[in-house]
Motif scaffolding. Sequence first.
Motif, PDB file in Angstrom:
ATOM      1  N   SER A 434       0.768  -1.114   0.004  1.00 25.97           N
ATOM      2  CA  SER A 434      -0.003   0.024  -0.025  1.00 25.97           C
ATOM      3  C   SER A 434       0.848   1.364  -0.045  1.00 25.97           C
ATOM      4  O   SER A 434       2.154   1.137   0.238  1.00 25.97           O
ATOM      5  N   ASN A 435       0.211   2.316  -0.031  1.00 23.63           N
ATOM      6  CA  ASN A 435       1.161   3.998  -0.221  1.00 23.63           C
ATOM      7  C   ASN A 435       1.917   3.773  -1.629  1.00 23.63           C
ATOM      8  O   ASN A 435       2.976   4.354  -1.666  1.00 23.63           O
ATOM      9  N   ILE A 436       1.248   3.143  -2.631  1.00 28.38           N
ATOM     10  CA  ILE A 436       2.151   3.219  -3.704  1.00 28.38           C
ATOM     11  C   ILE A 436       1.685   4.625  -4.717  1.00 28.38           C
ATOM     12  O   ILE A 436       0.371   4.836  -4.746  1.00 28.38           O
ATOM     13  N   PRO A 437       2.527   5.381  -4.923  1.00 30.39           N
ATOM     14  CA  PRO A 437       2.473   6.699  -5.881  1.00 30.39           C
ATOM     15  C   PRO A 437       1.971   6.389  -7.100  1.00 30.39           C
ATOM     16  O   PRO A 437       2.203   5.255  -7.802  1.00 30.39           O
ATOM     17  N   PRO A 438       1.011   7.330  -7.787  1.00 29.72           N
ATOM     18  CA  PRO A 438       0.635   6.914  -9.203  1.00 29.72           C
ATOM     19  C   PRO A 438       1.649   6.700 -10.017  1.00 29.72           C
ATOM     20  O   PRO A 438       1.304   5.955 -11.208  1.00 29.72           O
ATOM     21  N   SER A 439       2.879   7.148 -10.102  1.00 27.56           N
ATOM     22  CA  SER A 439       3.824   7.138 -11.160  1.00 27.56           C
ATOM     23  C   SER A 439       4.565   5.765 -11.171  1.00 27.56           C
ATOM     24  O   SER A 439       5.102   5.449 -12.152  1.00 27.56           O
ATOM     25  N   MET A 447      10.235  -5.362 -10.301  1.00 24.51           N
ATOM     26  CA  MET A 447      11.676  -5.296 -10.348  1.00 24.51           C
ATOM     27  C   MET A 447      12.440  -5.049  -8.944  1.00 24.51           C
ATOM     28  O   MET A 447      13.437  -5.730  -8.601  1.00 24.51           O
ATOM     29  N   LEU A 448      11.762  -4.327  -7.980  1.00 23.63           N
ATOM     30  CA  LEU A 448      12.212  -4.105  -6.932  1.00 23.63           C
ATOM     31  C   LEU A 448      12.229  -5.535  -6.126  1.00 23.63           C
ATOM     32  O   LEU A 448      13.237  -5.750  -5.451  1.00 23.63           O
ATOM     33  N   PHE A 449      11.090  -5.874  -6.132  1.00 27.90           N
ATOM     34  CA  PHE A 449      11.067  -7.287  -5.260  1.00 27.90           C
ATOM     35  C   PHE A 449      11.942  -8.285  -5.656  1.00 27.90           C
ATOM     36  O   PHE A 449      12.156  -9.125  -5.106  1.00 27.90           O
ATOM     37  N   SER A 450      12.316  -8.453  -7.060  1.00 25.96           N
ATOM     38  CA  SER A 450      13.241  -9.274  -7.657  1.00 25.96           C
ATOM     39  C   SER A 450      14.742  -9.169  -7.323  1.00 25.96           C
ATOM     40  O   SER A 450      15.422  -9.824  -7.397  1.00 25.96           O
ATOM     41  N   SER A 451      14.795  -7.720  -6.963  1.00 27.34           N
ATOM     42  CA  SER A 451      16.307  -7.216  -6.949  1.00 27.34           C
ATOM     43  C   SER A 451      17.019  -7.861  -5.737  1.00 27.34           C
ATOM     44  O   SER A 451      18.390  -7.953  -5.639  1.00 27.34           O
ATOM     45  N   LEU A 491       9.815   5.206  -2.433  1.00 22.86           N
ATOM     46  CA  LEU A 491       9.212   4.992  -3.665  1.00 22.86           C
ATOM     47  C   LEU A 491       9.355   6.192  -4.506  1.00 22.86           C
ATOM     48  O   LEU A 491       8.894   6.543  -5.565  1.00 22.86           O
ATOM     49  N   GLY A 492       9.741   7.557  -3.771  1.00 20.57           N
ATOM     50  CA  GLY A 492       9.621   8.816  -4.355  1.00 20.57           C
ATOM     51  C   GLY A 492       8.483   9.322  -4.128  1.00 20.57           C
ATOM     52  O   GLY A 492       7.340   8.821  -3.717  1.00 20.57           O
ATOM     53  N   GLU A 493       8.188  10.769  -4.439  1.00 16.45           N
ATOM     54  CA  GLU A 493       6.934  11.639  -4.229  1.00 16.45           C
ATOM     55  C   GLU A 493       6.423  11.574  -2.821  1.00 16.45           C
ATOM     56  O   GLU A 493       5.345  11.431  -2.564  1.00 16.45           O
ATOM     57  N   ASN A 494       7.330  11.613  -1.867  1.00 11.26           N
ATOM     58  CA  ASN A 494       7.032  11.554  -0.396  1.00 11.26           C
ATOM     59  C   ASN A 494       6.087  10.226  -0.229  1.00 11.26           C
ATOM     60  O   ASN A 494       5.429   9.994   0.776  1.00 11.26           O
TER      61      ASN A 494
END
Length: 506
Positions: A434-439, A447-451, A491-494
């Motif tokens: 949750s709290n995923i930004p629109p971008s 890709m993040l969870f595979s890293s 994830l950016g965008e605060n």
Amino acid sequence: ELFSSVSIGPYIMSNTANGNDSKKFKGDLRGPVVPSRVLHIRRLPNDITEGEVISLGLPFGDITNLLMLKAKNQAFLEMGSEDVAQNMVGYYSTVMPIIRNQPVYVQFSNYKELKTDNSPNQEVSIFDIWQLGHRRLFAPSVPAVLRVVVENLVYPVGLDALCQIFSKFGTVLRIIVFTKNSQFQALLQYQDGASAQGAKLSLDGQNIYNGCCTLRINFSKLTSLNVKYNNEKSRDFTRPDLPTGDSMEHPHMAFTPGIISAAPYPGATHFPPTFTLQPAGLTVPSLPGALTSLTLSGASRLGFPPMSAGHSVLLVSNLNPERVTPHCLFVLFGVYGDVMRVKILFNKKENSLVQMSDSTQAQLAMSHLNGQRLHGKPLRITLSKHANVQLPREGHEDQGLTKDFSNSPLHRFKKPGSKNYSNIFPPSATLHLSNIPPSVVEDDLKMLFSSSGSLVQAFKFFQKDHKMALIQMGSVEEAIESLIEFHNHDLGENHHLRVSFSKSSI
């Protein structure tokens, strides 16, 4: 008040004499520990009954003989097999059994079998109840369907939690959960009336969690349950082929949806996959996510001593000393409560103390995480004797092994009545994001969870809200490590990602 050893109630006993011929048994002289199906039980209360001693062993399998030495506050219990005895000793070596607020000790006996002649001056009871089948003690007319009401519902209780608890008394065939008159209720059908009678005798009036979630149990007027869907509101374990519809019907009453349950139940087995069912019975020590101890008269029956408000420190052992950190344990245990302090022991880095904000949160963390794998090793979690975790004295460095998280902004349960209380689930391979930004798009998160080297098996945004998503990892262990690594990831965008375990799968 978690669930482990359960008292099966007054099924027993006959031919118990009051004489004192205990000279025949002087107790065991302790040599090297050699497994035996005869167990020596010590430090029993003065007014102990045969039924209470037997109830220590019944959750593990068949019991073939009993010798009571009341004058010595001891007993010998002969189990049906050596494997059953080893399961029992192994479990009680990590969870101290309590009878009437008094800890008792269970160990292997030097005797390989009990030979008793049932003479009138011998303090002994010989019985064949469990081997011949306790069903004969109950008339066939005893109903097999129970109506269960959970009162004072402070923490979520779902269909799977009830199945784990009630399955200890026999095979659960069907279960339906619903809310009626603002109370969470369930109808539960056993294979036979004896199992229903045993569950009612032992569980009625008991708390699932300390001081709350009280079970009120009565026999239902229904003789059978008609279940049409296998989902979080209803389950028919005899019909794994049923569809997972989102509504259910019952010929006698209309049900409204129940509260959220724990992880989905697979197939037609009446134990979750973390239970192992052997011919002799339940292997209790392998309960990672199960509710693991029930209490006897008043505050404590047979299991964990009830924790006081200040007793909220857990001893976590079998850690991987090369990989574990205080922050790692803070994030994982923080799924089930607010972690105040963590100390990794300086000379034994495979052990750690974790202090939760209260005893109920400590119980939640212990019941859900004990036995789960972290960094390749199964966690072992018990109640610590320490009332709190001490910080190192000023000027004394401990290589960062002790951390104070009491003022952390990452606590999930600081706000009273937080919605996080209703979203507490056992570890599962599927994570809720949750709290995923629109971008941020699907490929970014995969890709993040595979890293970290983990396998991402599936991903799905919530249809109505792209701030939330489900991601399914290759295993529960990978999901646990991914939660630790990526909870609060920027994830950016605060926006900082929030990660928790999901009850759903994709």
